[in-house]
Scaffold this motif. Structure first.
Motif, PDB file in Angstrom:
ATOM      1  N   LYS A 174       0.834  -1.208   0.000  1.00  0.00           N
ATOM      2  CA  LYS A 174       0.000   0.000   0.000  1.00  0.00           C
ATOM      3  C   LYS A 174       0.866   1.254   0.000  1.00  0.00           C
ATOM      4  O   LYS A 174       0.634   2.191  -0.792  1.00  0.00           O
ATOM      5  CB  LYS A 174      -0.907  -0.013   1.229  1.00  0.00           C
ATOM      6  CG  LYS A 174      -1.732   1.255   1.440  1.00  0.00           C
ATOM      7  CD  LYS A 174      -2.541   1.162   2.724  1.00  0.00           C
ATOM      8  CE  LYS A 174      -3.378   2.418   2.959  1.00  0.00           C
ATOM      9  NZ  LYS A 174      -2.533   3.594   3.260  1.00  0.00           N
ATOM     10  N   VAL A 197      -6.382   0.437  -5.184  1.00  0.00           N
ATOM     11  CA  VAL A 197      -5.816   0.017  -3.907  1.00  0.00           C
ATOM     12  C   VAL A 197      -6.244   0.958  -2.792  1.00  0.00           C
ATOM     13  O   VAL A 197      -6.483   0.528  -1.654  1.00  0.00           O
ATOM     14  CB  VAL A 197      -4.278  -0.080  -4.003  1.00  0.00           C
ATOM     15  CG1 VAL A 197      -3.651  -0.262  -2.624  1.00  0.00           C
ATOM     16  CG2 VAL A 197      -3.876  -1.248  -4.905  1.00  0.00           C
ATOM     17  N   SER A 198      -6.394   2.228  -3.101  1.00  0.00           N
ATOM     18  CA  SER A 198      -6.789   3.191  -2.058  1.00  0.00           C
ATOM     19  C   SER A 198      -8.167   2.867  -1.487  1.00  0.00           C
ATOM     20  O   SER A 198      -8.475   3.239  -0.351  1.00  0.00           O
ATOM     21  CB  SER A 198      -6.794   4.614  -2.632  1.00  0.00           C
ATOM     22  OG  SER A 198      -7.861   4.804  -3.550  1.00  0.00           O
ATOM     23  N   VAL A 245      -2.676  -7.363  -4.424  1.00  0.00           N
ATOM     24  CA  VAL A 245      -2.130  -7.083  -3.087  1.00  0.00           C
ATOM     25  C   VAL A 245      -1.712  -8.380  -2.408  1.00  0.00           C
ATOM     26  O   VAL A 245      -0.625  -8.467  -1.819  1.00  0.00           O
ATOM     27  CB  VAL A 245      -3.169  -6.335  -2.238  1.00  0.00           C
ATOM     28  CG1 VAL A 245      -2.625  -6.086  -0.832  1.00  0.00           C
ATOM     29  CG2 VAL A 245      -3.555  -5.013  -2.897  1.00  0.00           C
TER      30      VAL A 245
END
Length: 626
Positions: A142, A165-166, A365
């Motif tokens: 992240k 991803v945020s 991720v």
């Protein structure tokens, strides 16, 4: 590389009305051919009727709806779809997130995995070491994305990954009557945003994973420091005399029930308001399970070969533990977009709420977290007493008789849903994407045709099939539908299931080539903003009170979107044992697959109550097709 200049993603277009309707009519052809073949109206008459309705729509109310959609797009900050319809379609769904909506990823074991701990119960040193490492690696990813050390925004892919991803961290889905909402992403300056929520023995804990740095910055703590904090938390949970109220299972219930009891909990104590806020604003969840889930498969349960490196029972035990089972379903908070799960043996995986980001994002991720094996320089024993005051805290819930009764009812419903889930992994190891590509086919399209044959062989009919396509080349792009069932795929399936063996291998190969080419074309259209299902959704939503269209009133319109086959392909899955999600329809299948160079991993879910569906039968049909 200049990291200050971000690539610009184009705006998601409003597709051309005539082209969408023409493609929609084409997607109806296999249904009409099937109806005619089974004694229904002639194909020609039925198609002519739909063509008339389509023309009436295009030159009538459809033109009005198209203009309204363009007006909506001009008034939308990002695009007509995501700003107005798509997220709401998730948040309005009232079914439990458990199995029905949340995705799950089953991680490979770490190379250092101590095999002697497979059968232990209680919390273990290895479990906490791996948990600390996975959390650390996840947050490292992240941070690197935010700092543009990975996937810089000078590329379109970088822009998409950073945006996606945020949305996985520092927020949660919040239940409300009729339609849920997503919380705002908490600010980095909010102390709660520096914490993860750790669930142990159904207790909630806040554990700080970012410590204050110079100039109001924050620094990700080393994995060893997190290990120390986890050890103290686990010791605290293990020594508490009372049992935790099973608040987690409430988040597994249907959304209206969860909304009602959450409002009640928030009304009876300000402590509950603080706790829920802490959970919502936290980075993510870490669920430390006390027991290893294990199933025993009857020796006669399958004629399929065993996976090469693990037993089928171990594979499915791991899958079910991540999906959730009665022994751990209360040790979850299903509203969070990303939760890492680790059991006493160190088996691990992830589960998450689907609405903020599509499953490819957490898989990216997860791969980063798993690809590097655990590296610890500090032992469990020396970490035991090194957690500092203020680095963790209990998150308490105040309950009363009404909430305890709601918990009992929610657990009963959750256990029923779990019991009804017919869920398994199939490792097809005869060949993979390398061979498929070597003979000139798209691996994804080829796998889709194998799924079509398996469905037909097990049901004797065809069904609308959903495959996910990502529209990530566009700003705030999400997904579009690839309608796998086509005239070409139907012809191929019928040839492959011909009992008279009158069709030559050459003809079958040619039909496969045509079906794959058609699917590849549909995939390209869907990914480049020229799909039809999101556009049809927008057009239908533009109808105002009293307005109607035969195109949408047609029973075949609904039937063509009854996705009893809901499918999705992810990455090659080198670091996953498998993936999964639940079927939308009781008599359907949810199928996620990972196409590696030399094998394909299928995660297949259906319902025991479906009657004419069976994961084991479907697995056998997929295997025998190839």
């Amino acid at each position: 590389m200049n990291h200050n200049t971000a690539a610009v993603l184009p705006r998601l277009p409003v597709p051309d009305l005539q082209k969408t309707v023409t493609k929609y009519l084409d997607s109806l052809r296999p249904f009409l051919l099937e109806d005619a073949a089974h004694g229904g109206p002639s194909y020609e008459d039925a198609f002519a009727l739909r063509t008339k309705w389509a023309d009436d729509f295009v030159y009538g109310i459809g033109r009005v709806c198209q203009e309204r959609l363009h007006e909506l797009d001009r008034a939308s900050p990002d695009n007509w779809l995501d700003d107005n319809f798509w997220l709401k379609s998730y948040l309005q769904w009232r079914a439990p997130l458990l199995i029905n909506s949340n995705w799950w990823l089953v991680f490979n074991d770490d190379p250092l995995h101590p095999s002697e701990e497979h059968l232990v119960s209680g919390f273990t040193e290895w479990q906490l070491q791996r948990a600390a490492w996975l959390v650390h690696r996840t947050l490292e990813f992240k941070d690197k994305v935010e700092l543009q050390e990975l996937h810089p925004v000078t590329t379109r892919t970088g822009v998409w990954i950073q945006e996606s991803v945020s949305k996985m961290f520092n927020l949660a889905r919040i239940p409300q009557r009729y339609c849920d909402i997503l919380s705002q992403i908490s600010s980095p300056s909010d102390p709660l945003s520096c914490n993860i929520v750790v669930m142990v023995n159904n207790w909630f804990y806040a554990v700080r994973v970012y410590d204050p740095g110079p100039d109001n910055s924050r620094i990700l703590i080393p994995a060893e420091t997190l290990l120390a904090r986890l050890n103290v938390v686990v010791h605290d949970a293990a020594t508490r005399a009372e049992c935790a109220p099973e608040i987690g299972v409430l988040s597994a219930d249907d959304r209206d029930s969860w909304a009602s009891i959450l409002q009640h909990l928030l009304s009876i104590s300000p402590q509950n308001v603080e706790t829920h806020e802490a959970v919502v604003n936290s980075l993510m969840c870490l669920c430390l399970d006390r027991e290893n889930h294990s199933i025993v498969l009857p020796s006669s349960s399958s004629s399929l070969p065993q996976p090469s490196s693990i037993s089928q029972a171990s594979l499915d035990s791991h899958l079910h533990a991540i999906r959730s089972v009665p022994s751990n379903v209360s040790n979850r908070f299903f509203d969070k977009p990303y939760s890492i799960i680790v059991d006493p043996s160190g088996r691990a995986g992830a589960m998450g709420e689907h609405s903020p980001a599509d499953a490819l994002v957490p898989s990216i991720v997860g791969e980063y977290a798993v690809v590097q094996h655990v590296e610890m320089t500090q032992s469990f024993a020396s970490a035991e007493h090194s957690a500092t005051n203020g680095s963790w805290s209990r998150l308490e819930w105040v309950v009363d008789d009404e909430s305890l009764e709601a918990i009992r009812a929610a657990r009963a419903r959750a256990e029923a849903n779990i019991k009804n889930s017919d869920d398994s992994l199939l490792w097809f190891e005869e060949y993979g994407s390398d061979w498929i590509k070597s003979v000139g086919f798209s691996a994804d399209a080829y796998i889709q045709m194998a799924i079509q044959i398996a469905w037909y062989r097990t049901t004797g009919e065809f069904t609308a099939t959903y495959e996910t396509a990502l529209t990530r080349m566009f700003n705030k792009g999400r997904t579009e539908t690839i309608r796998t069932l086509s005239v070409e795929s139907r012809a191929f399936v019928l040839a492959m299931t011909d009992n008279d063996h009158s069709i030559s291998s050459e003809t079958k190969w040619d039909l496969l080539r045509r079906a794959v080419q058609k699917h590849t074309s549909l995939t390209r259209d869907a990914a480049t903003g020229r799909g039809i299902d999101r556009h049809l959704l927008g057009l239908r939503n533009m109808l105002r009170q009293g307005e109607r269209s035969e195109l949408f009133d047609d029973l075949l319109f609904a039937r063509s979107q009854e996705w009893r086959l809901s499918t999705s392909g992810l990455s090659a899955g080198h670091h996953f044992r498998g993936t999964g999600f639940g079927t939308v329809y009781e008599n359907g299948y949810g199928i996620n697959y990972l196409a590696a160079p030399s094998m394909v991993k299928f995660g297949i879910e259906t319902k025991f109550s479906g009657g004419n569906t069976s994961t084991e039968v479907f697995k056998d049909a997929v295997y025998s097709n190839n």
